[in-house]
Design a protein around this motif. Structure first.
Motif, PDB file in Angstrom:
ATOM      1  N   SER A 100       0.920  -1.141   0.049  1.00  0.00           N
ATOM      2  CA  SER A 100      -0.132   0.018   0.088  1.00  0.00           C
ATOM      3  C   SER A 100       0.839   1.232   0.077  1.00  0.00           C
ATOM      4  O   SER A 100       0.449   2.397  -0.585  1.00  0.00           O
ATOM      5  CB  SER A 100      -1.021  -0.065   1.052  1.00  0.00           C
ATOM      6  N   LEU A 101       1.889   1.151   0.729  1.00  0.00           N
ATOM      7  CA  LEU A 101       2.839   2.338   0.938  1.00  0.00           C
ATOM      8  C   LEU A 101       3.379   2.758  -0.624  1.00  0.00           C
ATOM      9  O   LEU A 101       3.411   3.844  -1.089  1.00  0.00           O
ATOM     10  CB  LEU A 101       3.983   2.105   1.783  1.00  0.00           C
ATOM     11  N   PHE A 102       3.935   1.561  -1.304  1.00  0.00           N
ATOM     12  CA  PHE A 102       4.340   2.081  -2.690  1.00  0.00           C
ATOM     13  C   PHE A 102       3.388   2.333  -3.510  1.00  0.00           C
ATOM     14  O   PHE A 102       3.478   3.312  -4.364  1.00  0.00           O
ATOM     15  CB  PHE A 102       5.137   0.536  -3.152  1.00  0.00           C
ATOM     16  N   ALA A 103       2.013   1.821  -3.363  1.00  0.00           N
ATOM     17  CA  ALA A 103       0.966   2.296  -4.186  1.00  0.00           C
ATOM     18  C   ALA A 103       0.786   3.901  -4.052  1.00  0.00           C
ATOM     19  O   ALA A 103       0.657   4.572  -4.825  1.00  0.00           O
ATOM     20  CB  ALA A 103      -0.236   1.536  -3.862  1.00  0.00           C
ATOM     21  N   GLY A 175       2.827  -3.089  -5.591  1.00  0.00           N
ATOM     22  CA  GLY A 175       2.598  -2.082  -5.095  1.00  0.00           C
ATOM     23  C   GLY A 175       2.588  -0.902  -6.096  1.00  0.00           C
ATOM     24  O   GLY A 175       1.807   0.140  -6.134  1.00  0.00           O
ATOM     25  N   LEU A 176       3.677  -0.804  -6.929  1.00  0.00           N
ATOM     26  CA  LEU A 176       3.760   0.280  -8.091  1.00  0.00           C
ATOM     27  C   LEU A 176       2.550   0.162  -9.002  1.00  0.00           C
ATOM     28  O   LEU A 176       1.989   1.103  -9.224  1.00  0.00           O
ATOM     29  CB  LEU A 176       5.051   0.084  -8.879  1.00  0.00           C
ATOM     30  N   MET A 181      -3.120   1.927 -10.359  1.00  0.00           N
ATOM     31  CA  MET A 181      -4.794   1.809 -10.514  1.00  0.00           C
ATOM     32  C   MET A 181      -5.314   2.541  -9.722  1.00  0.00           C
ATOM     33  O   MET A 181      -6.505   2.868  -9.911  1.00  0.00           O
ATOM     34  CB  MET A 181      -4.718   0.477  -9.974  1.00  0.00           C
ATOM     35  N   ILE A 182      -4.787   3.134  -8.582  1.00  0.00           N
ATOM     36  CA  ILE A 182      -5.389   3.986  -7.664  1.00  0.00           C
ATOM     37  C   ILE A 182      -5.230   5.555  -8.302  1.00  0.00           C
ATOM     38  O   ILE A 182      -6.163   6.459  -7.969  1.00  0.00           O
ATOM     39  CB  ILE A 182      -4.851   3.813  -6.357  1.00  0.00           C
ATOM     40  N   GLU A 242      -7.222  -4.242  -1.908  1.00  0.00           N
ATOM     41  CA  GLU A 242      -7.028  -4.806  -3.267  1.00  0.00           C
ATOM     42  C   GLU A 242      -6.335  -6.422  -3.164  1.00  0.00           C
ATOM     43  O   GLU A 242      -5.495  -6.530  -2.451  1.00  0.00           O
ATOM     44  CB  GLU A 242      -6.219  -3.990  -4.197  1.00  0.00           C
ATOM     45  N   THR A 243      -6.989  -7.128  -4.042  1.00  0.00           N
ATOM     46  CA  THR A 243      -6.585  -8.542  -4.129  1.00  0.00           C
ATOM     47  C   THR A 243      -5.921  -9.066  -5.242  1.00  0.00           C
ATOM     48  O   THR A 243      -4.847  -9.540  -4.814  1.00  0.00           O
ATOM     49  CB  THR A 243      -7.850  -9.443  -3.881  1.00  0.00           C
ATOM     50  N   MET A 244      -6.511  -8.821  -6.326  1.00  0.00           N
ATOM     51  CA  MET A 244      -5.890  -9.630  -7.488  1.00  0.00           C
ATOM     52  C   MET A 244      -4.431  -9.287  -7.581  1.00  0.00           C
ATOM     53  O   MET A 244      -3.660 -10.249  -8.145  1.00  0.00           O
ATOM     54  CB  MET A 244      -6.820  -9.507  -8.675  1.00  0.00           C
ATOM     55  N   ILE A 245      -4.157  -7.983  -7.770  1.00  0.00           N
ATOM     56  CA  ILE A 245      -2.761  -7.650  -8.176  1.00  0.00           C
ATOM     57  C   ILE A 245      -1.813  -8.093  -7.183  1.00  0.00           C
ATOM     58  O   ILE A 245      -0.721  -8.908  -7.480  1.00  0.00           O
ATOM     59  CB  ILE A 245      -2.719  -6.130  -8.027  1.00  0.00           C
ATOM     60  N   VAL A 246      -1.809  -8.102  -5.802  1.00  0.00           N
ATOM     61  CA  VAL A 246      -1.107  -8.560  -4.692  1.00  0.00           C
ATOM     62  C   VAL A 246      -1.066 -10.291  -4.789  1.00  0.00           C
ATOM     63  O   VAL A 246      -0.084 -11.196  -4.971  1.00  0.00           O
ATOM     64  CB  VAL A 246      -1.186  -8.425  -3.486  1.00  0.00           C
ATOM     65  N   ALA A 247      -2.193 -10.988  -5.181  1.00  0.00           N
ATOM     66  CA  ALA A 247      -2.602 -12.279  -5.171  1.00  0.00           C
ATOM     67  C   ALA A 247      -1.708 -12.902  -6.412  1.00  0.00           C
ATOM     68  O   ALA A 247      -0.831 -14.162  -6.340  1.00  0.00           O
ATOM     69  CB  ALA A 247      -3.865 -12.653  -5.470  1.00  0.00           C
ATOM     70  N   ILE A 248      -1.656 -12.106  -7.345  1.00  0.00           N
ATOM     71  CA  ILE A 248      -0.653 -12.670  -8.660  1.00  0.00           C
ATOM     72  C   ILE A 248       0.681 -12.148  -8.555  1.00  0.00           C
ATOM     73  O   ILE A 248       1.769 -12.975  -8.911  1.00  0.00           O
ATOM     74  CB  ILE A 248      -1.469 -11.881 -10.016  1.00  0.00           C
TER      75      ILE A 248
END
Lengths: 319, 260, 414
Positions: A100-103, A175-176, A181-182, A242-248
């Protein structure tokens, strides 16, 4: 009430409509039913919330009543290994925080920069082209961002920092991409807030001999600050959930590390992995996703409520 | 280009035309404003009064498609010269707007901000006091300097906006219907204030209020709309002259309230 | 600004405004603001390009069965009769019969027969693939690599998007896999979602906007609740769906109550209901906005004619608000179309070859297939994941385009 009935009678008589009392009562009765049905539809949303809280709470209680699981260990433990009975949620929490921090490191400066550009600098024509493009970015499914992180961002990072330093699954890449996305969320909400600042404030600043930058940063931006903060908080909430980005892209398997180039599973990633497999009900694994889910729900709920509280406040200033 | 006009005028326009895209909003305005006097611009709605006023400190620059032909000279220099930075023009020629528009900051900050960004090196507290005294607001707010400016009444807010304009040390103050949002008592206070300020500053005021122009100004310019919807100046002179003995029929009609 | 000109001061306070430096700073920051906006646009471009990059490119093809065992010359020199003979002798009689029924072998073109021999007799398989840009700019790198690893293989250009991709169902072999099952799954899922969420959402919106104007405690609670639900992560909805629809309502969602032989509650019905709850807050908010935009004069006119509240809503408010409601619904649906996490949790199947046949079928959806293929290690699965993404994005973009065009059309009419 009585009065209106009397008036009704006169009107219908003069119009020559035969209208008996029974018919009129039927009509009111149907109005009541319709209202009741519509109210019920509204109440469904309350049941949704009750359902979420009840199920998360109930299963979490089951989880905490398991032998060897304590709330204290859950919140402070640094090892999450259900197989050996270690349930410390911190590894999942830290990786959620790091991604989340990097996002936010990507989304806040770029999102605010874009918002200021679109609201204060861009000509009408330019804005009409750029805004929809950013909106497309907001409409892309998160699984596509996950694919992008894994097939584009990760190889790029490995090229920059070296194959040996960057793991195939890593928090930085996730994160990036999450930041990209955000970005549209923050830029569009902030732009709305900047746009709501009255033209007269800009005129006042410019009339005092301020440059456009001084006007935008020192007058317009502070005036829109609560709207902007509420956008940023909502962005953080989105990143945490957020789920999918981190899951992948962030990797599977909890890992207590602060190195963003390493793989580490987030809270959402863990829930997705555990429930995605053939899980059997009433095992510690199954129960644990509810405890994590509850934590996630509470964090995002609090963030959303703060965000809405702040944005409501700023609406009061100008309306 | 420069120095071709007489420097004795505060502002001088020569054959000024103002366009919004293809539409000519104002045409052929040649006007000489006396320094340290109050000049009012009057005329019916849509005759381009505000447009002319806003061109004097290049506030029209922010309206897409607006452009100016002819010249507007401030101390002998054409302020639309491409080498002139409009930011500097606005520091020298301040503006007070139709509706009070204080920043959502404290009273103190409202006055100090303009001076600070303009690289003011002396004591800001003194400057704030000086400007609030000049705008006849000091007595009312001297103990409330840290209160939000938006907590003041409308009339106080407008005087704060005047103090704010004074703090960047302009030579000319443009006022765009400054009293249209105020009650009669607040209006009178502003008019008194204008009179006091005219000892030190050139004031140009656009107003809808005929009595105000008659009461408060030394010179009056009367604008009207031509058949092609472009505004132009019909009459200009000493206020008493324009009000009692106008040279044009249309001016007389307007002043006596027959149209507009 | 070249050669800035200073206004000469006639008064005594000609002080330094520090203008040059201030304007320089202003220029730099403006460039930075512009840059941040561009980063967003460029990111979108890179994202799309990187997906197209994976959807086309060079591939290395190798025979599983050595073709020299079947023919002695190049296949191009083999006559049509010999091709038919090859097919008839080497494939099972069942397969030959099926092929003959589709189109008699003798009537097929030579090209068609050659393709059949290549895929079914020689059993050609893709052993390696390369990106589009690599294929255009550095094809020899790939050729060298293939020559080393697969000396038998031939290299040719392939579009991973083929008509077969839309027609075929899952397969363990990437080049034979398609998304038909997932496509039907997604469409069916949306159908269930919309038929539950639309009436519920619009009713709730009518209640909040028309009946709850008095601002009762109930309407305030509902409104706050909807605002909060809109921010709940989608994965939480997945957990809710798992406990409520998959487990608690299992007799209903598995269809056992209605005599179906459903194994468990992980059906398309359970997923559709979960999605309906997920999009409900968005749908309600959008519908509320549309209803709020109806001018009050319209309502007053209707009441003035002696209409009841419901008559006013049904005959005047709803028709006026409908375009806005439908646009908002399309946007909510496009959210449901791309959601993945809740589907993983309520248990979409990742490998399934049967199209969904009813409410109680197991199912898969396009985003689930994208997820599944993306997480496979083989490059070829990423290639087809890219094509699946293109299909999904095409569906989303066309839905949004319809919504936007529709809205503009209606707005222009008014």
């Amino acid at each position: 009430m009585h009065k209106s009935v009397a008036v009704d009678k006169v009107t219908s008589e003069s119009l020559g409509i035969t209208q008996n009392n029974l018919f009129r009562n039927n009509k009111r009765w149907s109005e009541t039913i319709i209202k009741a049905v519509l109210t019920l539809a509204g109440i469904v949303s309350i049941f949704t919330t009750i359902g979420i809280v009840y199920e998360l709470g109930k299963e979490s209680l089951l989880f905490f009543s398991l032998p060897g699981v304590t709330l204290k260990e859950f919140l402070t433990g640094t090892v999450w290994q259900p197989v050996i009975g270690k349930f410390g949620v911190l590894p999942l929490v830290t990786s959620t925080m790091i991604t989340s921090l990097f996002a936010m490191l990507v989304a806040i400066p770029l999102g605010l920069g874009a918002a200021i550009f679109l609201s204060e600098y861009a000509a009408d024509k330019t804005r009409k082209v750029l805004k929809p493009i950013l909106e497309i970015l907001a409409g892309i499914p998160t699984v596509v961002y996950g694919y992008f992180a894994l097939t584009f961002m990760t190889p790029l990072l490995r090229g920059i920092f070296g194959q040996e330093n960057v793991e195939i699954y890593n928090m930085l890449s996730a994160g990036l991409v999450m930041g990209i996305m955000i970005l549209p969320l923050i830029s569009s909400m902030s732009e709305d807030a900047l746009h709501a600042v009255p033209r007269s404030l800009r005129d006042a600043a410019l009339g005092l001999g301020a440059t456009k930058l001084e006007t935008s940063i020192q007058v317009v931006f502070p005036a829109a600050l609560s709207g902007i903060i509420s956008a940023v908080i909502l962005g953080i909430s989105r990143a945490v959930g957020e789920t999918m980005i981190v899951a992948i892209a962030a990797g599977s398997g909890p890992n207590f590390t602060f190195n963003p180039l390493k793989a580490a599973e987030t809270m959402t990633g863990y829930i997705a992995r555990i429930s995605g497999g053939d899980l059997s009900y009433d095992t510690p694994d199954y129960n644990s996703i509810f405890a994590i889910g509850l934590l996630l729900f509470l964090v995002t709920l609090v963030l959303n409520m703060i965000s809405r509280h702040i944005s409501r406040k700023y609406r009061e200033v100008y309306e | 280009m420069t120095n071709q006009t007489d420097k004795q005028w505060a502002i001088e326009t020569q054959d000024l035309d103002i366009y919004y895209s293809d539409f000519r909003a104002v045409k052929n305005v040649s006007l000489k404003i006396e320094p340290k006097k109050i000049t009012s611009i009057i005329g019916p709605s849509g005759c381009g009064k505000s447009t002319v006023l806003r061109s004097f400190n290049r506030m029209n620059d922010f309206i897409p498609g607006s452009r100016v032909t002819g010249g507007i000279f401030f101390q002998g220099q054409n302020i639309y010269d491409p080498r002139i930075d409009p930011v500097q023009v606005r520091q020298r020629i301040g503006m007070v707007f139709q509706k009070p528009n204080p920043f959502p900051k404290s009273i103190y900050e409202n006055v100090a901000w303009g001076a600070r960004i303009n690289n003011y090196k002396e004591n800001l507290n003194d400057l704030v006091e000086e400007c609030l005294v000049k705008s006849a607001l000091w007595g009312e707010v001297k103990d409330l300097l840290q209160r939000p400016a938006l907590s003041l009444s409308g009339g106080q807010q407008q005087r704060l906006c005047i103090a704010r304009a004074l703090a960047v040390k302009p030579e000319i103050i443009l006022m765009d219907e400054p009293c249209s949002a105020l009650d009669p008592i607040a209006t009178l206070k502003i008019e008194d204030l204008m009179r006091e300020l005219s000892a030190q500053y050139t004031i140009i005021i656009v107003t809808h209020n005929m009595q105000q122009a008659g009461r408060a100004s030394d010179f009056t310019a009367y604008f009207t709309m031509d058949t092609d919807r472009a505004g132009s100046m019909i009459e200009y002179g000493v206020t008493s002259q324009v009000f009692t003995n106008p040279t044009h029929k249309s001016t007389e009609d307007y002043i006596s309230g027959r149209f507009g | 600004m070249k050669n800035p000109l200073n206004l000469v001061s006639t008064t005594t306070y000609g002080r330094d405004l520090n203008l040059e430096q201030r304007q320089k700073k202003a220029t730099i920051w403006k460039a930075l603001f512009r840059l941040s906006t561009l980063v967003g646009v460029v990111a979108l471009a890179i994202l799309i390009i990187s997906i197209v990059n994976q959807a086309f490119g060079l591939v290395a093809i190798e025979d599983t069965n050595d073709r020299n065992d079947f023919i002695s010359t190049s296949i191009k020199e083999v006559t049509k009769t010999e091709l038919i003979q090859l097919i008839e002798t080497n494939l099972s009689t069942n397969r030959v019969r099926t092929l003959d029924r589709e189109e008699p072998l003798v009537e097929r073109s030579r090209h068609d027969l050659m393709a059949l021999v290549e895929t079914e007799v020689f059993k050609q398989r893709i052993v390696d693939s390369y990106s589009l840009f690599g294929s255009i700019f550095t094809p020899n790198t790939f050729r060298d690599q293939v020559a080393k690893k697969h000396p038998e293989a031939i290299v040719e250009f392939k579009s991973w998007f083929t008509p077969q991709f839309l027609q075929e169902s899952m397969s363990k072999t990437p080049e034979l896999a398609g998304i038909r099952t997932a496509l039907f799954g997604s469409l069916f899922l949306i159908l269930i979602t919309i038929s539950v969420a639309f009436p519920l959402g619009v009713s709730a919106a009518i209640y909040l906007e028309e009946y709850a104007r008095q601002n009762t405690w109930l309407s305030r609670v509902i409104q706050t609740n909807i605002d909060n639900l809109a921010g709940v992560p989608s994965i939480i909805y997945g957990i809710l769906g798992l406990t409520i629809f998959v487990r608690a309502f299992e007799p209903i969602t598995s269809g056992r109550l209605f005599g179906y032989e459903g194994a468990n509650g992980r059906t398309i019905l359970a997923a559709g209901l979960t999605m309906a709850l997920l999009i409900l807050p968005i749908l309600i908010t959008n519908a509320q906005e549309a209803i709020r935009a109806v001018p009050n004069s319209l309502r007053q006119a209707s009441y003035g004619l002696g209409a009841t509240q419901w008559q006013t809503i049904w005959y005047h408010v709803l028709p006026y608000a409908l375009p806005g409601i439908l646009t908002g619904t399309i946007l909510a649906i496009s959210r449901a179309l791309g959601e993945t996490a809740p589907l993983i949790i309520v248990g979409a199947a990742t490998y399934i070859t049967k199209d969904p046949s009813g409410l109680f079928s197991n199912f898969t959806a396009i985003p689930i297939q994208i997820y599944n293929w993306t997480t496979r290690p083989q490059q070829e699965f990423r290639n087809i994941a890219a094509v699946a993404i293109l299909v999904l994005m095409f569906m989303l973009l066309s839905m949004n385009a319809v919504a936007i065009l529709w809205r503009n059309k209606i707005q222009n009419k008014r």
